[in-house]
Design a protein around this motif. Sequence first.
Motif, short mmCIF file in Angstrom:
data_model
loop_
_atom_site.label_atom_id
_atom_site.label_comp_id
_atom_site.label_asym_id
_atom_site.label_seq_id
_atom_site.Cartn_x
_atom_site.Cartn_y
_atom_site.Cartn_z
N GLU A 216 -4.55 1.25 1.15
CA GLU A 216 -3.92 0.13 1.87
C GLU A 216 -5.05 -1.31 1.32
O GLU A 216 -4.14 -2.11 1.16
CB GLU A 216 -4.11 0.23 3.27
CG GLU A 216 -3.49 -1.22 3.99
CD GLU A 216 -3.45 -0.67 5.68
OE1 GLU A 216 -2.75 -1.40 6.35
OE2 GLU A 216 -4.22 0.05 6.10
N ILE A 219 -3.39 -2.13 -1.97
CA ILE A 219 -2.01 -2.60 -2.07
C ILE A 219 -2.22 -4.12 -1.52
O ILE A 219 -1.55 -5.08 -2.13
CB ILE A 219 -1.16 -1.82 -1.15
CG1 ILE A 219 -0.97 -0.41 -1.63
CG2 ILE A 219 0.31 -2.62 -0.56
CD1 ILE A 219 -0.16 0.69 -0.66
N GLU A 220 -3.19 -4.46 -0.52
CA GLU A 220 -3.17 -5.60 0.08
C GLU A 220 -3.75 -6.68 -1.21
O GLU A 220 -3.41 -7.86 -0.95
CB GLU A 220 -4.03 -5.48 1.23
CG GLU A 220 -3.52 -5.09 2.31
CD GLU A 220 -4.65 -4.94 3.54
OE1 GLU A 220 -5.67 -5.45 3.29
OE2 GLU A 220 -3.98 -4.37 4.47
N SER A 225 2.44 -0.29 -5.14
CA SER A 225 2.57 0.92 -4.18
C SER A 225 3.24 1.96 -4.28
O SER A 225 3.45 2.78 -3.37
CB SER A 225 2.57 0.23 -2.73
OG SER A 225 3.76 -0.27 -2.87
N ALA A 253 1.81 2.95 3.97
CA ALA A 253 2.68 2.80 2.95
C ALA A 253 4.01 3.71 2.62
O ALA A 253 3.95 4.43 2.01
CB ALA A 253 2.25 2.50 1.65
N SER A 256 5.74 4.67 -0.50
CA SER A 256 5.17 5.02 -1.52
C SER A 256 5.21 6.77 -1.60
O SER A 256 5.27 7.58 -0.96
CB SER A 256 3.29 4.97 -1.37
OG SER A 256 2.95 3.55 -1.19
#
Length: 288
Positions: A216, A219-220, A225, A253, A256
């Motif tokens: 996560e 991804i941020e 993702s 996610a 994903s």
Amino acid sequence: MACRDGRTIVDEVLVTETWRIRQMEADAERLASIIADLCEGVAPAALAVGAHGCDTDEQCQHFQTLLSARTGGRVQVVNDAELMVPAAGYVDGIGVVAGTGSIAVARTQEGKMLAAGGWGWILGDEGSAAALVREAARAIRGALDRGLHGDPLIAALMRELATDDQTKLGILLNETRGAAVWGRYANAVFDAAAAGSPLATRVIAEGGAALAALVELLIERGANSALVVAGGGVIAEQPMLMKAFVEAMARVAPASRVVLLREPPVIGAIALAKRLFADQYPSSRIGA
């Protein structure tokens, strides 16, 4: 592993402790010597290495420069977790390793390396073998302090540590400190969970969630993702941890695709080396 004309000509496993001393110049010298021995003195036209401890672009580039000076040809050094995606047959994605330690690595669209985790078992490495044992010991400590002695995890870890005295768990773990040593006790956590231990089940679920939290974070920070490839000795060999990771990823996610790598990660290095070779000799038959 070495290939020529699409055919594997060398495939050997070496025990890391017999050569890696965690100094880049010395490691590069020794690794170059290993490569020369494996390839019988023939310099590889393209070489790719997934290196534990190369956690930034600068560290990868430095080790790459050191190796290139000793081996010739084109060289690419990436973090070992970056081998997960190409080893699974993909070009882009997030690689997650959960073995003795843990880390998640990806690249931005511009090629910048992103890493989360990999801080070692004292500070983190959540979801790794050593961290699962650490968290199991903490869970046991909490249970014993509350006067609860019946959870199967307590007996399982005591068996691993060869003691029948619950009060010695902390002392024995402290005497055998070290990620590799603690990691050997991780089977006790999974055995206890299979025996119905609420403590072990919670530890595994939290380990899977912690690995998803690393993803996560990437991804941020801009990682793609769409694909997550997980590998490493613990998550590949323990379905309960993989299940916990997949369930946590569904919350973090949902879109994903999560893949478990079943191939040796070195396959990813071969894939990267083949791309290097193709870039250098675009009209030649691909080899590495």
